[in-house]
Each structure stands twice: as C-alpha cells, then as structure tokens.
Design a protein around this motif. Structure first.
Motif, PDB file in Angstrom:
ATOM      1  N   LEU A  17       0.840  -1.191   0.000  1.00  0.00           N
ATOM      2  CA  LEU A  17       0.000   0.000   0.000  1.00  0.00           C
ATOM      3  C   LEU A  17       0.877   1.244   0.000  1.00  0.00           C
ATOM      4  N   ARG A  66      -6.615  -1.289   4.949  1.00  0.00           N
ATOM      5  CA  ARG A  66      -6.667  -0.143   4.026  1.00  0.00           C
ATOM      6  C   ARG A  66      -7.244   1.100   4.710  1.00  0.00           C
ATOM      7  N   ARG A  67      -8.264   0.922   5.527  1.00  0.00           N
ATOM      8  CA  ARG A  67      -8.865   2.050   6.247  1.00  0.00           C
ATOM      9  C   ARG A  67      -7.879   2.681   7.236  1.00  0.00           C
ATOM     10  N   ALA A  70      -5.265   4.570   5.231  1.00  0.00           N
ATOM     11  CA  ALA A  70      -5.851   5.779   4.649  1.00  0.00           C
ATOM     12  C   ALA A  70      -6.077   6.872   5.699  1.00  0.00           C
TER      13      ALA A  70
END
Length: 72
Positions: A17, A66-67, A70
């Motif tokens: 990521l 991912r959250r 982010a």
C-alpha cells in the motif's frame, strides 16, 4: 509461529500500500510504499459447525488495513 491448542492462524502476507508515514510533516507529503504482513491468532472453540459467521474473512481484514492506512 505454531498455533497452540484451540488457536489457528490466519495470514495476510505482502499487502503493498501507499502510506503517508514518518515523524516530520514534510515526510507525510510523499507517500511511500509499505508492505504489510499480519499473523492473526483466532481462538477456536468446541463448535465445529459449518457456520459462515464463524469464518475469518481475509477481505474484511484487508479492508480494515486499508482504512487504517488511509486514516494516517
């Protein structure tokens, strides 16, 4: 790591990521590629039924990662 009695492992390996990481503010302006590996220990109980609600979802785990990334 070997799972002990009543524990199984779920692995999420080599998830790549872009993340804003670093201590200083100027470091956060240039996202960097990070590799994420998770070893999740899951307690098992005596219930061995085929209930889908008991299955650990890799997708749910990946979405949560991912959250978090982010959110900074």
């Amino acid at each position: 790591m070997i799972a002990g009695p009543g524990v199984r492992h779920v692995f999420l390996r080599d998830m790549l990521l872009q993340a804003s990481i670093g201590w200083y503010a100027h470091e956060h302006g240039n996202p960097q590629r990070v590799r994420i590996n998770i070893d999740l220990g899951v307690d098992e109980d005596a219930d061995t039924s085929d209930n889908l609600k008991r299955v650990v979802s890799y997708e749910t785990l990946a979405i949560a990662v991912r959250r978090i990334v982010a959110a900074g």
